[in-house]
Write an enzyme that holds these catalytic residues in place. Structure first.
Site, short mmCIF file in Angstrom:
data_model
loop_
_atom_site.label_atom_id
_atom_site.label_comp_id
_atom_site.label_asym_id
_atom_site.label_seq_id
_atom_site.Cartn_x
_atom_site.Cartn_y
_atom_site.Cartn_z
N GLY A 379 2.18 8.12 -5.78
CA GLY A 379 1.88 7.70 -4.42
C GLY A 379 0.75 6.71 -4.39
O GLY A 379 0.08 6.47 -5.41
N GLY A 382 -5.62 7.16 -2.77
CA GLY A 382 -6.32 7.83 -1.68
C GLY A 382 -5.54 8.87 -0.93
O GLY A 382 -6.02 9.39 0.08
N VAL A 383 -4.34 9.25 -1.41
CA VAL A 383 -3.56 10.26 -0.68
C VAL A 383 -3.85 11.67 -1.18
O VAL A 383 -3.30 12.64 -0.66
CB VAL A 383 -2.05 9.98 -0.77
N GLY A 384 -4.72 11.82 -2.20
CA GLY A 384 -5.14 13.15 -2.63
C GLY A 384 -4.45 13.67 -3.87
O GLY A 384 -4.34 14.88 -4.05
N LYS A 385 -4.01 12.77 -4.76
CA LYS A 385 -3.29 13.22 -5.95
C LYS A 385 -4.21 13.97 -6.91
O LYS A 385 -3.89 15.07 -7.38
CB LYS A 385 -2.67 12.00 -6.67
N THR A 386 -5.38 13.40 -7.19
CA THR A 386 -6.30 14.04 -8.14
C THR A 386 -6.87 15.33 -7.57
O THR A 386 -6.92 16.36 -8.25
CB THR A 386 -7.44 13.07 -8.50
N SER A 702 13.67 -6.85 -1.05
CA SER A 702 13.96 -6.27 0.27
C SER A 702 13.78 -7.26 1.42
O SER A 702 14.12 -6.93 2.56
CB SER A 702 13.06 -5.05 0.50
N LYS A 745 7.44 1.48 5.67
CA LYS A 745 7.84 0.29 6.42
C LYS A 745 8.04 0.61 7.89
O LYS A 745 7.66 -0.17 8.78
CB LYS A 745 9.12 -0.29 5.80
#
Length: 844
Positions: A379, A382-386, A702, A745
């Site tokens: 992802g 900054g979405v919180g993976k770590t 796209s 999108k």
């Protein structure tokens, strides 16, 4: 001997039982002295220290009178000031023979037991106990020669005493002599009970027996039990010595040799080091194969000179071997409700990841031995993976280890260096396990998509073994050279994009996509997680700071442009610091921050909000793109001019996007007649396609239908609708192919105020990923061909000799709506109805 009275009261010498005067007149009222850890018997003479204030006053009272006092044992020796219920009722009247006051305030006394007595009444409790007693009269006649039974009992007790001494019982020599000369059963019983070191409960039981022979029998039973215990102890010691193993004997001999060498001044530090390493090898509980290799290297070390370079290498290797957690593991916490609570506490939404962790826990609960999963969180930043990896470790009750693979180019970083190299050491996998101290941590490999490769090897190839459950049970680090079982480790990798990960490596991982957050989700996360954390980190409270939802949305829209939350938290932290500065300056009033005062804290907006065009324009189509920071709208401009048929592309476009533009132009030329465009336009017309924000690289297929729409609009003169966005790949035959990142999108289009969107028909399945509250406010057109796209996107239908088919809805039906424009032409639009999960359809 144990303490008698107070914390610092102890016996001064061995107790003695003597022939003393017995014709004392014992008063019925005496001061009471509680004693601990001992029972005083009649005719005993014993010294003791008295430390408690109440006890010292009782001694003074006795000395002021007839020197007599009543000694009573405590039931619980740990109680400093016992109550009457915490004292036994039967004790001994004693006379204070001598008293000495010490400099520290304590009193040293010598007492002599006189007679047994029982407590009748506690008639005084302050400042010390004063009690009414009743003397216990008992007759203890000497055993005559005719009394065979009595003589036999006394002889048996004396023999038992001798047996105890022979078994190692420590008894004062005088006791044996006194016992031989005593001819009264009661006195002999009291002598034995006073010197056996009995528990207070057993000694008190003997004291309370008034009949001498019965008392002697009780003592005989206690002696028999003591002899049995001593015999068993001696047998155990003998058996332990006989079963001493070869290694223990060798250890004993080595210790003796060491002591001899120490005395001679010849201390062998090398032998000591080898012995220490051997002990550590045993404690490490290595697998058999690994243990043999460790013993082999240890024997090599023993034959080497201590200062040699090779010895240093072997020593370092052995230290790594004994410190690696071969058999040490933490216990998993398999409570599903607790795990769910922990995951919800740390992260909002992310249901796919949470569900996967709970599934693993559930299976782990049912099956004890389970291979750890290999997960990949993919992802935008900054979405919180770590941080999600840390929450997973906390939910499982495991250690957490994180290594960053960004920029790693050396294969030895993963597998380690061979020991032949100077400065060789294990790879990051073994280093991480040693740091964790267990063989089942949650092991996070951050930024796996940013691995590099050069002449030193390819780290991604080395990871194939690590991240393959079928192979990692025997992972061999080049430095250790022995297999290590990684099946208990839960590996979690993170990546921003899948494009850079080699296919064989990607195939070994279970990919879980983490999409960017919507504006509503960011608002919720800011309220629940970010703001409380920043208030705490900046030393302020809710009484100093209040921010409205409109202000938070203002930060999201005007000061950040990201799929994650890092910049949002950074800006909220900046606001909190300014509030903290005011509070530290003495301005402690509540700061209310809204969308109008936000400028005072963060300055000029960094980003202008994305908006739709103000009017329908010729040659300008609105597309949507997916970036690492989430989705963005993208305007594509096309302008025809006289020339020789050249296609010019500007805006820093990538190769794939340029090829899409050529494919779009070829499709338009092939359908020029049906679109009302002169078929020979290509020979005398140049077309310039430009995508604004020219400094930003752009690529991907796209934008194909967007470019085709802009070129068609420019050639036909028909404006493109300003309120519709589009995305999809185009082919030479005009088919619309699927794209990725539909959720991002769609969110970008919604942020720009666009509620209509054209997407490939094959992306219908991806609509469920879009939040329901967004779906309800948007209309999605499912396009199968580029002609359908042109029909919906242009204000008017181009002149054509053919009609395009209506678009099918998910349920197989088509719904058309007509609208009048300036030239009163009609266009067909498909208003999609997106079915909710419950199966209920609602127009969006």
């Amino acid at each position: 001997m144990p303490p008698i009275d107070g914390d610092d009261s102890t016996l001064l010498e061995e107790d003695t039982l003597l022939d003393v005067q017995t014709d004392f007149d014992i008063p019925t009222t005496l001061p009471l002295l509680p004693v601990r850890d001992i029972v005083v018997f009649p005719f005993m003479v014993l010294p003791l220290f008295v430390g408690r204030d109440s006890s010292i006053q009782a001694v003074n009272e006795a000395l002021a009178g007839n020197r007599m006092m009543f000694l009573l044992a405590q039931k619980d020796s740990s109680i400093e000031n016992p109550t009457p219920d915490e004292l036994y009722k039967t004790g001994t009247v004693a006379m204070v023979i001598r008293m000495l006051k010490l400099p520290d305030g304590r009193v040293k006394i010598l007492v002599q037991g006189l007679s047994k007595a029982t407590v009748k009444v506690f008639n005084q409790r302050e400042p010390f106990y004063n009690v009414d007693i009743e003397k216990i009269e008992e007759t203890d006649e000497k055993v005559s020669a005719e009394d065979v039974k009595g003589e036999a009992m006394m002889l048996n007790v004396r023999k038992q005493l001798e047996a105890m001494i022979n078994l190692g019982k420590q008894v004062a020599p005088d006791i044996l002599v006194i016992a031989e000369n005593l001819n009264e059963p009661g006195k002999l019983a009291d002598l034995m009970a006073a010197n056996l070191g009995l528990k207070v409960e057993d000694a008190q039981a003997v004291l309370e027996i008034t009949k001498p022979r019965k008392r002697l029998k009780k003592v005989s039973e206690l002696l028999s039990r003591e002899i049995e215990l001593l015999s068993m102890q001696q047998k155990i010691q003998s058996a332990a010595q006989e079963e001493m193993s070869k290694s223990q004997r060798e250890y004993y001999l080595r210790e003796q040799l060491k002591a001899i060498q120490k005395e001679l001044g010849d201390i062998d530090e090398k032998t000591e080091e080898i012995n220490e390493l051997r002990d550590k090898i045993v404690k490490a509980k290595m697998p058999e194969e690994v243990g043999k290799e460790a013993e082999k290297q240890l024997n090599r070390l023993g034959k080497m000179h201590t200062e040699s370079a090779e010895a240093t290498t072997v020593r370092t290797f052995l230290e790594w071997m004994v410190e690696t957690p071969w058999s040490t593991e933490t216990e998993d916490k398999l409570d599903l409700k607790r795990a769910r609570k922990v995951l919800d506490e740390d992260h909002y939404d992310l249901e796919k990841v949470k569900e996967r962790i709970l599934e693993y826990l559930a299976v782990r609960k049912l099956k004890k031995r389970l291979k750890g999963p290999i997960l990949c969180f993919a992802g935008p930043p900054g979405v919180g993976k770590t941080s999600l990896g840390q929450s997973v470790a906390r939910a499982l009750g495991r250690k957490f280890i994180r290594i960053s693979l960004g920029g790693v180019r050396d294969e030895a970083e993963i597998r380690g260096h061979r020991r032949t190299y100077i400065g060789a050491m294990p790879g990051r996998i073994i280093q991480g396990l040693k740091q964790a101290g267990s063989n089942n941590p949650v092991f996070m490999m951050d930024e796996i998509d940013k691995l590099g490769s050069d002449f030193r090897g390819d780290p991604s190839s080395a990871l194939l073994e690590v991240l393959d459950p079928a192979q990692n049970h025997a992972f061999v680090d080049h430095y250790l050279g022995v297999p290590f079982d990684l099946t208990n480790v839960m590996f979690i990798t993170t990546a921003n994009t899948m494009d850079n990960i080699p296919s064989p490596l990607l195939d070994r991982m279970e990919v879980i996509h983490l999409a960017g957050y919507t504006e509503e989700e960011k608002l919720h996360i800011a309220r629940k997680y970010i703001i409380p954390r920043q208030l705490e980190e900046n030393g302020i409270t809710k009484s100093h700071f209040k921010i409205t939802d409109e202000a938070i949305k203002g930060i999201i829209q005007g000061y950040t442009r990201e799929a994650g939350l890092r910049n949002l938290e950074r800006n909220i932290a900046s606001v909190c610091r300014k509030v903290a500065k005011d509070v530290a300056s003495g301005k402690k009033r509540l700061r209310k921050i809204n969308d109008k005062t936000l400028h005072d804290y963060l300055g000029v907006q960094t980003y202008l909000p994305e908006t739709e065009q103000k009017k329908d324009m010729v040659g300008v189509a609105t597309g949507v793109a997916w970036t690492m920071a989430g989705g963005e709208i993208m305007h594509v401009e096309a302008t025809p001019m006289r020339g020789n048929g050249k296609l010019m592309l500007t805006g820093k476009l990538g190769e794939v996007m340029k090829e899409s533009a050529h494919a779009a132009l070829t499709f338009i030329r092939s359908r020029a007649d049906s679109l009302g465009i002169p078929e020979d336009f290509a020979g005398g017309t140049d077309i310039h396609v430009h995508v604004p924000a020219g400094a930003i690289p752009k690529d991907g297929p796209s934008a194909g239908i967007t470019i085709a729409t802009a070129i068609t609009s420019a050639l036909t003169g028909i404006p493109v609708r300003k309120d519709i966005a589009m995305t999809g790949e185009i082919t030479l035959r005009g088919r619309v192919l699927p794209i990725g990142g539909l959720k991002q999108k769609a969110l970008a289009a919604k942020r720009a105020g666009i509620s209509d969107m054209i997407i490939p028909e094959t992306n219908e399945k991806d609509l469920e990923e879009i939040p329901e509250h967004i779906r309800k406010t948007m209309t999605f057109y499912l396009a199968k061909t580029a002609l359908q796209v042109l029909e919906w996107a242009l204000v008017e239908r181009p002149n054509s000799h053919k009609k395009t088919a209506g678009e099918k809805k998910p349920n197989g039906r088509a719904e058309e709506k007509t609208s009048s424009k300036k030239k009163k032409t009609t266009r067909t639009a498909i208003t999609m109805k997106i079915a909710a999960k419950a199966g209920k359809s609602k127009g969006v």
